[in-house]
Design a protein around this motif. Structure first.
Motif: not given
Length: 104
Positions: A48, A50, A84
């Protein structure tokens, strides 16, 4: 480059075509943290990112997927929310196959 003829094309100056010129060596730019992580992922794993930069950050995720594909890694991305993006390593890039049509 003495005596090189030039051509002006829509405001650009273009020299003669030359052969046998060695290709420049690429510089060894260090990998980003995200690129290192992408190389460590196994098929089916994801990471992931950010996003701190709004729309620019989405482009950053897109660039990471394009970078991976240029290295033979099939990766996809999906926006989770405005902050995200998840990137999956799907597998190695498969060469395009041409399906043969069956005779009628």
């Amino acid at each position: 480059m003495a005596n090189m003829r030039t051509t002006v094309f829509e405001g650009y100056t273009i020299g003669e075509i030359e052969c046998g010129i060695p290709f420049p060596f690429g510089h060894n730019k260090p990998l980003s943290i995200e690129q290192k992580q992408m190389l460590q992922l196994k098929d089916g794993e994801s990471l992931v990112l950010e996003l701190d930069f709004g729309e620019y950050a989405n482009d950053n995720a897109k660039r990471l997927v394009q970078w991976a594909r240029a290295r033979g890694i099939h990766a996809v991305r999906r926006k989770i929310d405005n902050h995200h993006v998840r990137i999956w390593r799907v597998g190695a890039m498969q060469p395009a196959t041409v399906r043969k049509r069956s005779p009628k």
